[in-house]
Every structure is written in structure tokens, then in C-alpha cells.
Scaffold this motif. Sequence first.
Motif, PDB file in Angstrom:
ATOM      1  N   GLY A 187       0.662  -1.194  -0.206  1.00  0.00           N
ATOM      2  CA  GLY A 187      -0.151   0.120  -0.049  1.00  0.00           C
ATOM      3  C   GLY A 187       0.735   1.269  -0.021  1.00  0.00           C
ATOM      4  O   GLY A 187       0.384   2.304  -0.340  1.00  0.00           O
ATOM      5  N   THR A 188       2.035   1.321   0.256  1.00  0.00           N
ATOM      6  CA  THR A 188       3.003   2.161   0.215  1.00  0.00           C
ATOM      7  C   THR A 188       3.522   2.550  -1.114  1.00  0.00           C
ATOM      8  O   THR A 188       3.579   1.707  -1.937  1.00  0.00           O
ATOM      9  N   PRO A 189       3.288   3.728  -1.522  1.00  0.00           N
ATOM     10  CA  PRO A 189       3.689   4.054  -2.755  1.00  0.00           C
ATOM     11  C   PRO A 189       5.058   3.616  -3.040  1.00  0.00           C
ATOM     12  O   PRO A 189       6.023   3.946  -2.595  1.00  0.00           O
ATOM     13  N   GLY A 190       4.983   2.829  -4.318  1.00  0.00           N
ATOM     14  CA  GLY A 190       6.392   2.528  -4.904  1.00  0.00           C
ATOM     15  C   GLY A 190       6.574   0.843  -4.380  1.00  0.00           C
ATOM     16  O   GLY A 190       7.592   0.355  -4.714  1.00  0.00           O
ATOM     17  N   ALA A 191       6.060   0.459  -3.431  1.00  0.00           N
ATOM     18  CA  ALA A 191       6.027  -0.789  -2.717  1.00  0.00           C
ATOM     19  C   ALA A 191       5.894  -1.814  -3.827  1.00  0.00           C
ATOM     20  O   ALA A 191       4.894  -1.952  -4.657  1.00  0.00           O
ATOM     21  N   ALA A 192       6.774  -2.912  -3.887  1.00  0.00           N
ATOM     22  CA  ALA A 192       6.572  -3.950  -5.031  1.00  0.00           C
ATOM     23  C   ALA A 192       7.001  -5.445  -4.093  1.00  0.00           C
ATOM     24  O   ALA A 192       7.738  -5.415  -3.280  1.00  0.00           O
ATOM     25  N   PRO A 193       6.312  -6.285  -4.680  1.00  0.00           N
ATOM     26  CA  PRO A 193       6.503  -7.577  -4.026  1.00  0.00           C
ATOM     27  C   PRO A 193       8.126  -7.995  -4.515  1.00  0.00           C
ATOM     28  O   PRO A 193       8.435  -7.804  -5.654  1.00  0.00           O
ATOM     29  N   ILE A 194       8.715  -8.582  -3.633  1.00  0.00           N
ATOM     30  CA  ILE A 194       9.935  -9.677  -3.855  1.00  0.00           C
ATOM     31  C   ILE A 194       9.725 -10.972  -4.097  1.00  0.00           C
ATOM     32  O   ILE A 194       9.105 -11.817  -3.190  1.00  0.00           O
ATOM     33  N   ARG A 195       9.638 -11.640  -5.226  1.00  0.00           N
ATOM     34  CA  ARG A 195       9.208 -12.766  -5.505  1.00  0.00           C
ATOM     35  C   ARG A 195      10.447 -13.859  -5.304  1.00  0.00           C
ATOM     36  O   ARG A 195       9.972 -14.941  -5.082  1.00  0.00           O
ATOM     37  N   TYR A 196      11.814 -13.672  -5.517  1.00  0.00           N
ATOM     38  CA  TYR A 196      12.681 -14.489  -5.444  1.00  0.00           C
ATOM     39  C   TYR A 196      13.966 -13.950  -4.648  1.00  0.00           C
ATOM     40  O   TYR A 196      14.466 -12.780  -4.905  1.00  0.00           O
ATOM     41  N   THR A 260       6.983 -15.122  -1.666  1.00  0.00           N
ATOM     42  CA  THR A 260       8.552 -14.827  -1.770  1.00  0.00           C
ATOM     43  C   THR A 260       9.321 -16.144  -1.507  1.00  0.00           C
ATOM     44  O   THR A 260       9.084 -16.934  -0.488  1.00  0.00           O
ATOM     45  N   TRP A 261      10.134 -16.724  -2.482  1.00  0.00           N
ATOM     46  CA  TRP A 261      11.031 -17.887  -2.409  1.00  0.00           C
ATOM     47  C   TRP A 261      12.495 -17.522  -1.912  1.00  0.00           C
ATOM     48  O   TRP A 261      13.069 -16.630  -2.716  1.00  0.00           O
ATOM     49  N   PHE A 262      12.991 -17.920  -1.119  1.00  0.00           N
ATOM     50  CA  PHE A 262      14.294 -17.751  -0.519  1.00  0.00           C
ATOM     51  C   PHE A 262      15.079 -19.061  -0.759  1.00  0.00           C
ATOM     52  O   PHE A 262      14.618 -20.108  -0.285  1.00  0.00           O
ATOM     53  N   GLU A 263      16.094 -18.984  -1.396  1.00  0.00           N
ATOM     54  CA  GLU A 263      16.963 -19.968  -1.749  1.00  0.00           C
ATOM     55  C   GLU A 263      17.768 -20.446  -0.492  1.00  0.00           C
ATOM     56  O   GLU A 263      18.372 -19.409   0.268  1.00  0.00           O
ATOM     57  N   PRO A 264      18.432 -21.480  -0.319  1.00  0.00           N
ATOM     58  CA  PRO A 264      19.151 -21.873   0.845  1.00  0.00           C
ATOM     59  C   PRO A 264      20.352 -20.987   0.560  1.00  0.00           C
ATOM     60  O   PRO A 264      20.949 -21.039  -0.589  1.00  0.00           O
ATOM     61  N   THR A 265      21.087 -20.886   1.894  1.00  0.00           N
ATOM     62  CA  THR A 265      22.419 -19.972   1.767  1.00  0.00           C
ATOM     63  C   THR A 265      23.406 -20.870   2.024  1.00  0.00           C
ATOM     64  O   THR A 265      24.638 -20.418   2.322  1.00  0.00           O
ATOM     65  N   GLY A 266      23.260 -21.984   2.425  1.00  0.00           N
ATOM     66  CA  GLY A 266      24.185 -22.996   3.090  1.00  0.00           C
ATOM     67  C   GLY A 266      23.683 -24.348   2.882  1.00  0.00           C
ATOM     68  O   GLY A 266      22.463 -24.740   2.783  1.00  0.00           O
TER      69      GLY A 266
END
Length: 376
Positions: A187-196, A260-266
Motif C-alpha cells: 500500500g506504500t507508494p512504490g512498494a513492490a513484491p519480492i518474488r525471489y 517470496t521464495w528464499f534459496e538456501p544460503t548454506g
Amino acid sequence: MSARPAALPEGSRVVIKVGSSSLTRDDGGLDLNRIDVLARLVAGMRQRGHDVVLVSSGAVAAGLPPLGIEHRPDDLSMLAAAASVGQGRLMARWQAAMSNYGVVIAQVLLTAQDVAVRSHYRTVRTTFDTLLDLGTVPIINENDAVATTEFNLGDNDHLAALVAHLVTADVLILLTDVDGMWTARPGTPGAAPIRYVPGGRSLEDVDVTGSGSALGTGGMRTKAQAATIACASGTATIIASADDAARLLGPGGVPTDLGTWFEPTGPHRPSRRLWMAHASRVEGRVLIDAGAADALTVGKKSLLLPGVVGVNGEFESGSVIEVIGPRGPVARGICRYASTEIEEVLDARGSGAPMPDHLVPVVHRDDLAELPRLAS
């Protein structure tokens, strides 16, 4: 991996966490339709070869209406009472819904003691393995009736990350009332989803300050922290809206326009290091300088006394401690000194006395678990 996966790994082990706001109606009662939908989806995942563990919030919310309480109380004893009344009602609903689809459930109520004490931790891991081998769907919650302010597992997002460790999950799915993580509050102006979020990407510039719902304890910050913890140990994480559960968990794969999909970092780490990093009870803290922090994180070395600049708390040799660098927590590990011994060395150093040769490491590398940097 350069692109977001479009499906769960074949035959993967999945932990699904669903929050209170996603399981309750506007009037505070349990949303039986939502529970039935999730039960059907879980049954379908089982038929497609997935092991499924469900972390279900909602015990407190389920206990408030029978007690005539309109709002979530702050008092710990009132929360415990509501959880005691509501947990049975919550499980009865899950039992009825899952049985309609031929799924056998198993209730597991965890306490901080169960994951903080190493011997208990091993027992819980074995229990989960046996339940999953038998084809059941374990349904997990914290045992709020006996939790204390000083010693509890915190919000269920953190609990879900710990459960993902306990069962060596391939994917952790956090279902909430928001469509994943956004660059700013929706709802904040300019806010966008992070998909990956590729492995290693920093989330320090992302706004995760939103609080939880009136019935829940977590917000986006706790979900980002849970994702960071899970990903650091080899478990991919998805944050998504519970309203999209049918598309997310159905047979058609995981749509790339949801959550939002988070890849493993380890990689998956040995259970002992997972226990030290995220489940052990910290008895004290040791403060270190920047050089020692680099030696631990970059050089992969043991922690030596010359890098220690302070100590906080009283603990004995063999206790789990947290190692704090100039930028925050760096690691946890089993300390080979008592706090009084470290303080004596620091006092001697301050008086100009030379450091003795061949000192035993404060924390040996074999007894050290690095901590991921959490969303602030």
C-alpha cells in the motif's frame, strides 16, 4: 540457481506453518473452511510423495471465545489458560478435517526444554523421524500452558524454523495474511513484491517492521528471521498468503507470481551444529574484536583468548555461549572456560601482564556454529 523454482522438489520433506490470523474468522473463532482446505491440500501432498509437518498456531485464539475473552491478553497466566482450553479444540478440528481425507495426525507439543537440552533434542528428532516413517502428519505447537517468559520458544515462525531443522526439511512454507515479502509495507507508494531471494542476497534494506495481527505474535520481521535461519542450514523457504494455499500447495507446482521464495544460503548441517546455533540455551556471552570475528567467519578458525574483549553473564566450562562481534552476534559454541577464568585473563591483560603461551581455545572450531545475519 539463477531462477525461482516453479515446483517443490520431488519427494521433498515440507514443513508448513500457518498463523493464527490465517486460521481465524473476523469474530475470532476458528475458520473451519480454511482448516478443511489445508487438510485437503496436505493429503494431496502426501499422495504425491511429500512428507509433511504442520506447525499450527491458533490454540490461544481458539480458547478465547469459550472463556468469554474478546482480545488476546498480555498476562502470561491468561495466555496459558486460553492455550490450555484452545489446544484441544484446535486439534479436534484438525483431526476431523484430516480424517476426511484419510490422513492420520500426531500432536506434538514442544517446550523450550525439548530443544534447548541436547538429550531432549535428539529424542525429539527420533520421534519425528518415526512419525514420518509411519506416514503420519505431525501437527506441532509450543506447549504454551507451561511456557515461561524467561524460557520459551517465542513466536511460531521461529518454532517452524527449528522444526525444519529437527526434521531436515527441504522446504519451509510460512503461510500468513500477506502475499510474501515486499520492498515496503503493501500500500506504500512504490512498494513492490519480492518474488525471489537468491542465496546470499541481503535483506538489510527491506522494510520488515510490520507487526503481527491482533491474535498472532509475529510479523514480517519474524518471518524474515525464520527464513534466514532455515536457509542458512539448507532449507528453502517460502513466505506466502494463506489465501493462495490452493495454488501454492496443489498439484500444479508453485506459481512464480505467488509469495517470496528464499534459496538456501548454506548446506544442511549436522544436527549438533543446528542445535548449538538455534536451539541451545545460551548461558552467557563473550565479546570479541573485529579481528577475531573475521578469523571465525572468514578464516574458519577457533576463538582464541587474545580476541576476547569482554564477557557477559556467569557460566561454567562446557556451557553454550553466544559470541558477539562489533556488528552483532557471530556464532554460538561450547566454551572451554568458565566466565570467571576469562575475566581473570582480561584483568591480567589490563594490568599489562603477558598472555601465557599455548592457551586452550575459548571455543574450538569443532564446537562452534556460525549464526546467519538476521533481518533487523
